[in-house]
Design a protein around this motif. Structure first.
Motif, mmCIF file in Angstrom:
data_model
loop_
_atom_site.group_PDB
_atom_site.id
_atom_site.type_symbol
_atom_site.label_atom_id
_atom_site.label_comp_id
_atom_site.label_asym_id
_atom_site.label_seq_id
_atom_site.Cartn_x
_atom_site.Cartn_y
_atom_site.Cartn_z
ATOM 1 N N LEU A 64 0.845 -1.406 -0.053
ATOM 2 C CA LEU A 64 -0.037 -0.052 -0.117
ATOM 3 C C LEU A 64 0.907 1.312 0.161
ATOM 4 C CD1 LEU A 64 -2.795 -0.970 2.551
ATOM 5 C CD2 LEU A 64 -3.143 -0.614 0.238
ATOM 6 N N ARG A 65 1.971 1.275 0.711
ATOM 7 C CA ARG A 65 2.863 2.442 0.842
ATOM 8 C C ARG A 65 3.528 2.672 -0.629
ATOM 9 N NH1 ARG A 65 1.474 6.067 2.723
ATOM 10 N NH2 ARG A 65 1.389 5.537 4.792
ATOM 11 N N GLN A 66 4.223 1.806 -1.061
ATOM 12 C CA GLN A 66 4.493 1.814 -2.449
ATOM 13 C C GLN A 66 3.705 2.288 -3.417
ATOM 14 O OE1 GLN A 66 5.847 -2.012 -3.468
ATOM 15 N NE2 GLN A 66 7.682 -1.953 -2.321
ATOM 16 N N LYS A 67 2.418 1.816 -3.465
ATOM 17 C CA LYS A 67 1.400 2.382 -4.459
ATOM 18 C C LYS A 67 1.030 3.721 -4.108
ATOM 19 C CE LYS A 67 -2.029 -0.441 -6.270
ATOM 20 N NZ LYS A 67 -1.879 -0.549 -7.746
ATOM 21 N N TYR A 68 0.590 3.918 -2.830
ATOM 22 C CA TYR A 68 -0.082 5.163 -2.499
ATOM 23 C C TYR A 68 0.712 5.980 -1.364
ATOM 24 C CZ TYR A 68 -3.604 1.992 -4.514
ATOM 25 O OH TYR A 68 -4.381 1.325 -5.107
ATOM 26 N N PRO A 69 1.684 6.808 -1.834
ATOM 27 C CA PRO A 69 2.601 7.472 -0.953
ATOM 28 C C PRO A 69 1.902 8.290 0.118
ATOM 29 C CG PRO A 69 3.563 7.741 -3.015
ATOM 30 C CD PRO A 69 2.123 7.194 -3.280
ATOM 31 N N SER A 70 0.870 8.844 -0.216
ATOM 32 C CA SER A 70 0.108 9.814 0.514
ATOM 33 C C SER A 70 -1.343 9.591 1.404
ATOM 34 C CB SER A 70 -0.127 11.332 -0.138
ATOM 35 O OG SER A 70 -1.081 11.018 -1.155
ATOM 36 N N LEU A 71 -1.246 8.181 1.342
ATOM 37 C CA LEU A 71 -2.638 7.365 2.013
ATOM 38 C C LEU A 71 -2.368 7.134 3.364
ATOM 39 C CD1 LEU A 71 -5.304 5.830 1.382
ATOM 40 C CD2 LEU A 71 -3.754 3.701 1.356
ATOM 41 N N ASN A 72 -3.478 7.683 4.204
ATOM 42 C CA ASN A 72 -3.020 6.935 5.683
ATOM 43 C C ASN A 72 -3.168 5.414 5.631
ATOM 44 O OD1 ASN A 72 -3.176 9.595 7.337
ATOM 45 N ND2 ASN A 72 -4.987 10.280 6.283
ATOM 46 N N ILE A 73 -2.394 4.816 6.229
ATOM 47 C CA ILE A 73 -2.357 3.396 6.592
ATOM 48 C C ILE A 73 -2.329 3.344 8.052
ATOM 49 C CG2 ILE A 73 -1.046 1.317 6.204
ATOM 50 C CD1 ILE A 73 0.032 2.660 3.418
ATOM 51 N N GLU A 74 -3.446 2.605 8.558
ATOM 52 C CA GLU A 74 -3.653 2.556 10.117
ATOM 53 C C GLU A 74 -3.314 0.935 10.335
ATOM 54 O OE1 GLU A 74 -7.709 3.290 11.936
ATOM 55 O OE2 GLU A 74 -6.452 4.389 12.980
ATOM 56 N N VAL A 75 -2.558 0.728 11.261
ATOM 57 C CA VAL A 75 -2.371 -0.598 11.641
ATOM 58 C C VAL A 75 -3.116 -0.896 13.030
ATOM 59 C CG1 VAL A 75 -0.530 -1.320 10.493
ATOM 60 C CG2 VAL A 75 -0.048 -0.009 12.580
ATOM 61 N N ASP A 76 -3.700 -2.141 13.548
ATOM 62 C CA ASP A 76 -4.406 -2.102 14.577
ATOM 63 C C ASP A 76 -4.397 -3.524 15.086
ATOM 64 O OD1 ASP A 76 -6.541 -2.015 16.352
ATOM 65 O OD2 ASP A 76 -8.141 -1.707 15.083
ATOM 66 N N GLY A 77 -3.887 -3.537 16.295
ATOM 67 C CA GLY A 77 -4.013 -5.159 16.965
ATOM 68 C C GLY A 77 -2.445 -5.576 17.292
ATOM 69 N N GLY A 78 -1.924 -5.688 18.683
ATOM 70 C CA GLY A 78 -0.760 -5.848 19.197
ATOM 71 C C GLY A 78 0.319 -5.020 18.825
ATOM 72 N N LEU A 79 -0.010 -3.721 18.483
ATOM 73 C CA LEU A 79 1.046 -2.791 18.318
ATOM 74 C C LEU A 79 1.418 -2.228 19.768
ATOM 75 C CD1 LEU A 79 1.935 -1.853 15.705
ATOM 76 C CD2 LEU A 79 -0.568 -2.764 15.614
ATOM 77 N N GLY A 80 2.742 -2.023 19.889
ATOM 78 C CA GLY A 80 3.399 -1.780 21.304
ATOM 79 C C GLY A 80 4.828 -1.483 21.005
ATOM 80 N N PRO A 81 5.855 -1.146 21.968
ATOM 81 C CA PRO A 81 7.086 -0.956 21.716
ATOM 82 C C PRO A 81 7.909 -2.021 21.063
ATOM 83 C CG PRO A 81 6.442 -0.429 24.070
ATOM 84 C CD PRO A 81 5.315 -0.889 23.397
ATOM 85 N N SER A 82 7.417 -3.279 21.169
ATOM 86 C CA SER A 82 8.055 -4.356 20.437
ATOM 87 C C SER A 82 7.816 -4.611 19.075
ATOM 88 C CB SER A 82 7.947 -5.626 21.380
ATOM 89 O OG SER A 82 6.883 -6.010 21.341
#
Ligand SMILES: O=C(CO)[C@@H](O)[C@H](O)COP(=O)(O)O
Ligand SMILES: [Fe+2]
Length: 226
Positions: free
Chosen positions: A165-183
């Motif tokens: 997604l980031r390669q294809k759409y440089p200005s898109l908001n890409i959100e990640v959800d689930g298990g995110l934290g310092p590690s």
């Protein structure tokens, strides 16, 4: 990259009996958005909050309420959530394969930001038409756990979707959800995610402000080196 880091604590991990003060605490600790998980027992095996809770919280805060709809009929919630004061409206593609153009149009007409989410098993190609539409979604939420519950383990294999997604759409908001934290944040940030949802890692920390700051710095660093 022209996208701004947004750190969004998931209020699912907050003390619901003190939602207004929990929201104020997160904003004071540096949160950009408040992530609101609206779950109905048909799309996911859990039941959480609905429109009345968004409406009540809105009376206590001007914050951006990033609503993640895990319901089978998101179209039914557009008008009620607009009235309740939602800011972002992210529906799941699995529930809206046939009517997403109407859904996006109605979300936008209601003054909310349209987003689309995909479950781990859904191929990323399915959401390309929504990003490339004349009336596009402005955010893609890549689930990094099976939707339904907080506190699950991050799925690093979902980063292929984020990279594509980031390669294809440089200005898109890409959100990640689930298990995110310092590690796990560096993996997500270097893949190109800029909107980070974090529930248990933020609310479970002795100093949530430190976790929020660490998440933001990781996104900023990845953006500088990309
Ligand atoms: O949408 C969901 C779960 O379906 C999430 O927003 C979780 O609430 C995130 O919680 P953590 O994995 O960060 O604890
Ligand atoms: Fe969520």
């Amino acid at each position: 990259m022209g996208v701004t880091p947004k750190i969004a604590p998931s209020m699912l991990s907050s003390d619901f009996a003190n939602l207004a003060s929990e929201a104020a605490r997160m904003l004071n600790d540096g949160a950009d958005w408040l992530h609101m998980d609206i779950m109905g027992r048909h799309f996911v095996p859990n039941l959480t909050i609905g429109v009345p809770v968004i409406q009540s919280l809105r009376k206590h805060t001007k914050a951006y309420l990033d609503c993640h709809l895990m319901v089978t009929n998101p179209l039914d919630y557009v008008e009620p959530l607009r009235k309740a004061g939602a800011s972002g409206f992210t529906f799941h593609i699995e529930t809206s394969k046939d009517n997403w153009p109407e859904l996006v149009q109605r979300i936008k007409s209601g003054g909310m930001m349209p987003g689309v989410a995909l479950r781990p098993g859904t191929p990323v190609e399915e959401i390309y038409p929504l990003v490339e539409a004349e009336n596009p979604v402005e955010l893609v939420l890549v689930m990094t756990v099976e939707p339904g519950f907080g506190g699950q383990k991050f799925m690093p294999e979902m980063m292929d979707k984020v990279r594509l997604l980031r390669q294809k759409y440089p200005s898109l908001n890409i959100e990640v959800d689930g298990g995110l934290g310092p590690s796990t944040i560096d993996t997500a940030a270097s893949a190109g995610a800029n909107c980070i949802v974090a529930g248990s890692s933020v609310f479970g920390a002795p100093e949530p402000a430190q976790v929020i700051s660490l998440l933001r710095k990781s996104v900023e660093k990845a953006q500088q080196t990309s």
